[in-house]
Write a protein that holds these residues in place. Sequence first.
Motif, short mmCIF file in Angstrom:
data_model
loop_
_atom_site.label_atom_id
_atom_site.label_comp_id
_atom_site.label_asym_id
_atom_site.label_seq_id
_atom_site.Cartn_x
_atom_site.Cartn_y
_atom_site.Cartn_z
N MET A 1 0.86 -1.18 0.00
CA MET A 1 0.00 0.00 0.00
C MET A 1 0.90 1.24 0.00
O MET A 1 1.78 1.37 0.83
N GLU A 2 0.66 2.12 -0.91
CA GLU A 2 1.51 3.30 -1.02
C GLU A 2 1.11 4.34 0.02
O GLU A 2 -0.02 4.40 0.46
N GLY A 3 2.08 5.16 0.39
CA GLY A 3 1.80 6.24 1.33
C GLY A 3 1.34 5.71 2.68
O GLY A 3 0.39 6.23 3.25
N LEU A 4 1.99 4.67 3.16
CA LEU A 4 1.60 4.07 4.44
C LEU A 4 1.63 5.12 5.53
O LEU A 4 2.63 5.80 5.72
N VAL A 5 0.54 5.25 6.27
CA VAL A 5 0.46 6.28 7.30
C VAL A 5 0.83 5.75 8.68
O VAL A 5 0.81 6.49 9.65
N LEU A 6 1.19 4.47 8.76
CA LEU A 6 1.57 3.90 10.04
C LEU A 6 3.09 3.81 10.14
O LEU A 6 3.74 3.28 9.25
N THR A 7 3.63 4.33 11.22
CA THR A 7 5.07 4.30 11.45
C THR A 7 5.32 3.73 12.84
O THR A 7 4.39 3.56 13.63
N GLU A 8 6.58 3.47 13.15
CA GLU A 8 6.89 2.96 14.49
C GLU A 8 6.53 3.96 15.58
O GLU A 8 6.29 3.58 16.72
N LYS A 9 6.44 5.24 15.22
CA LYS A 9 6.09 6.27 16.20
C LYS A 9 4.60 6.31 16.53
O LYS A 9 4.22 6.80 17.59
N ASN A 10 3.76 5.83 15.61
CA ASN A 10 2.33 5.91 15.89
C ASN A 10 1.65 4.54 15.99
O ASN A 10 0.44 4.44 15.87
N VAL A 11 2.44 3.52 16.26
CA VAL A 11 1.90 2.17 16.44
C VAL A 11 2.36 1.63 17.79
O VAL A 11 3.53 1.75 18.15
N LYS A 12 1.42 1.06 18.55
CA LYS A 12 1.74 0.36 19.80
C LYS A 12 0.98 -0.96 19.78
O LYS A 12 -0.24 -0.96 19.62
N LEU A 13 1.71 -2.05 19.94
CA LEU A 13 1.09 -3.37 19.83
C LEU A 13 1.01 -4.06 21.19
O LEU A 13 1.88 -3.89 22.03
N GLN A 14 -0.05 -4.86 21.35
CA GLN A 14 -0.25 -5.68 22.55
C GLN A 14 -0.24 -4.83 23.83
O GLN A 14 0.44 -5.14 24.80
N VAL A 15 -1.01 -3.75 23.80
CA VAL A 15 -1.13 -2.82 24.91
C VAL A 15 -2.10 -3.39 25.95
O VAL A 15 -3.10 -4.00 25.60
N SER A 16 -1.79 -3.15 27.21
CA SER A 16 -2.72 -3.51 28.29
C SER A 16 -3.54 -2.29 28.66
O SER A 16 -2.98 -1.23 28.96
N ALA A 17 -4.86 -2.43 28.63
CA ALA A 17 -5.76 -1.35 29.04
C ALA A 17 -6.91 -1.97 29.82
O ALA A 17 -7.47 -2.98 29.42
N ASP A 18 -7.25 -1.35 30.95
CA ASP A 18 -8.31 -1.88 31.80
C ASP A 18 -9.70 -1.51 31.31
O ASP A 18 -10.68 -2.10 31.74
#
Length: 145
Positions: A1-18
């Motif tokens: 996909m061109e122009g990917l808007v997801l970067t390492e700065k705006n991605v957080k994986l496997q987050v814990s949230a209550d």
Amino acid sequence: MEGLVLTEKNVKLQVSADSWEEAVRIGGQLLVEQGCAKPSYVEGIIRAVKELGPYIIISDGLAMPHTRPEEGAAAIGCSLITLKEPVLFEGDDCPVKVMICFSAVDSESHMDILKMIVEFVERGLIDDIAKAETYEELLEIIKTK
């Protein structure tokens, strides 16, 4: 996909949230850190969901937290978080495991972000995205399927 808007700065994986509120704050904080939104924007999302119900749930397992630009959007931006444990929104019984927050300064500028989200849903990627452990894994899922 061109122009990917997801970067390492705006991605957080496997987050814990209550709670859904905590999950929205985590995703929203990424927008604030990028300079795309003020903290008031994040609080505006939470207030809107409490007033209007879970309008941000757009597909099974996927929520798209956003609110009106005047709540504190500074620029167009997005963030993606996946949740270790899904969260439930009051008034909806579908557990959310992926959140793509976005901020927009007008009604047109965020169309690329919306196209990306629609593509993820249409291609059936939400479950796979939810399982990604690393940014590289996420990119593989987005690119290959």
